[in-house]
Design an enzyme around this catalytic site. Structure first.
Site, mmCIF file in Angstrom:
data_model
loop_
_atom_site.group_PDB
_atom_site.id
_atom_site.type_symbol
_atom_site.label_atom_id
_atom_site.label_comp_id
_atom_site.label_asym_id
_atom_site.label_seq_id
_atom_site.Cartn_x
_atom_site.Cartn_y
_atom_site.Cartn_z
ATOM 1 N N CYS A 130 0.838 -1.207 0.000
ATOM 2 C CA CYS A 130 0.000 0.000 0.000
ATOM 3 C C CYS A 130 0.870 1.253 0.000
ATOM 4 O O CYS A 130 0.529 2.260 -0.627
ATOM 5 C CB CYS A 130 -0.910 0.020 1.227
ATOM 6 S SG CYS A 130 -2.392 -0.981 1.091
ATOM 7 N N CYS A 212 -8.373 -2.981 -3.927
ATOM 8 C CA CYS A 212 -7.690 -3.816 -4.920
ATOM 9 C C CYS A 212 -8.247 -5.235 -4.903
ATOM 10 O O CYS A 212 -8.647 -5.748 -3.850
ATOM 11 C CB CYS A 212 -6.199 -3.870 -4.613
ATOM 12 S SG CYS A 212 -5.354 -2.297 -4.774
ATOM 13 N N CYS A 215 -7.001 -7.895 -2.293
ATOM 14 C CA CYS A 215 -7.166 -7.555 -0.873
ATOM 15 C C CYS A 215 -8.612 -7.222 -0.523
ATOM 16 O O CYS A 215 -8.863 -6.538 0.474
ATOM 17 C CB CYS A 215 -6.265 -6.377 -0.514
ATOM 18 S SG CYS A 215 -4.536 -6.697 -0.807
ATOM 19 N N CYS A 238 -5.373 1.597 4.252
ATOM 20 C CA CYS A 238 -4.218 1.470 3.356
ATOM 21 C C CYS A 238 -3.087 2.383 3.779
ATOM 22 O O CYS A 238 -1.941 2.170 3.418
ATOM 23 C CB CYS A 238 -4.634 1.763 1.919
ATOM 24 S SG CYS A 238 -5.212 3.435 1.640
HETATM 25 FE FE1 SF4 Z 1 -1.279 -3.719 -2.503
HETATM 26 FE FE2 SF4 Z 1 -3.525 -4.753 -1.488
HETATM 27 FE FE3 SF4 Z 1 -2.703 -2.288 -0.800
HETATM 28 FE FE4 SF4 Z 1 -3.660 -2.796 -3.256
HETATM 29 S S1 SF4 Z 1 -4.786 -2.894 -1.294
HETATM 30 S S2 SF4 Z 1 -1.887 -1.566 -2.775
HETATM 31 S S3 SF4 Z 1 -2.832 -4.866 -3.611
HETATM 32 S S4 SF4 Z 1 -1.692 -4.260 -0.340
#
Ligand code: SF4
Length: 258
Positions: A130, A212, A215, A238
């Protein structure tokens, strides 16, 4: 990209102290959404932007903001890992409402990140992932702005329960406005339906908060609206809202899905 000069940035920081912003927030606490957005335009345009995740909150904000000023720049953080349904909603918002979006991207593609940090970083260190794909790109983007608007709501989670209407975003050096921070989920959805606005098709498949693909999962009845984010990790944010009272880790409590 237009740059805020250093002199302008110093004057901005000294003008909008946390104490002054708290006073403004108290004065606008019960004001209608349009009035809060107008205040933002009057004080920060053209260095004002609105972050959208294409969630229901940001759809309400964009709908109102687009009526108030064409100068508010709408932007989204494209991690390269978003759902096809989210891109479809972006395109529908453009087609139906004429909205335009600035796409803000990480320094590296998903493939380049895998070469540097190993495959599927999100399964091992979602905070770092993130950080690379959301927090740092946002910081770079906001370096050229004086204020940003978000769809944070108090009811979303325990970590957002005390977010104020307006605050100083110290890590990014800008004013942060959360104009619908007191709204409930019901109010948001009532607004969307009353104005016949499009929304993410995943909401009809049990997804409450959508980030995303790797996740995000659908949530069960009674779970918190953000329970489907980062399943398996004690992570509910995040990091882009972590600079204020919103913290990176929380209990996940908040509005539940009925
Ligand atoms: Fe990475 Fe998941 Fe964060 Fe998206 S939500 S940036 S895939 S850790």
């Amino acid at each position: 990209m237009k740059s805020v000069s250093r002199a302008k940035q110093v004057s901005h920081t000294s003008r909008w102290t946390p104490r002054r912003l708290a006073r403004v927030a108290r004065a606008l606490e019960d004001a209608p959404l349009a009035r809060v957005l107008q205040w933002a335009v009057d004080n920060f345009s053209p260095d004002l932007c609105l972050a959208t995740s294409f969630g229901p909150q940001s759809i309400v904000l964009m709908h109102q903001a687009s009526k108030i000023s064409p100068e508010i720049l709408f932007f989204y953080l494209d991690t390269g890992l978003m759902f096809p349904e989210t891109y479809a909603l972006r395109d529908e918002l453009s087609r139906r409402l004429g909205l335009q979006f600035k796409r803000v991207t990480p320094e590296h593609s998903v493939e380049q990140q895998a070469q540097q940090h190993g495959p599927r970083l999100w399964t091992r260190d979602p905070d770092q992932c993130c950080g690379l794909r959301k927090v740092l790109p946002l910081r770079r983007f906001l370096a050229h702005k004086r204020a940003w608007i978000t769809g944070v709501r108090n009811g979303q989670s325990a970590s957002r329960a005390h977010a104020p209407l307006i605050e100083w975003d110290a890590p990014n050096g800008v004013v942060k406005l959360n104009p619908i921070v007191r709204w409930t989920s019901q109010q948001v959805w009532d607004y969307i339906r009353a104005n016949d606005l499009p929304f993410n098709a995943l909401h009809e498949k049990g997804f409450a908060s959508i980030g995303c693909q790797p996740c995000t999962r659908a949530v069960l009845s009674g779970e918190s609206v953000r329970a489907g984010r980062w399943p398996g990790f004690a992570k509910t944010e995040c990091g882009i809202h972590s600079g204020s009272r919103v913290v990176q880790f929380g209990s996940g409590a908040g509005e539940s899905v009925r």
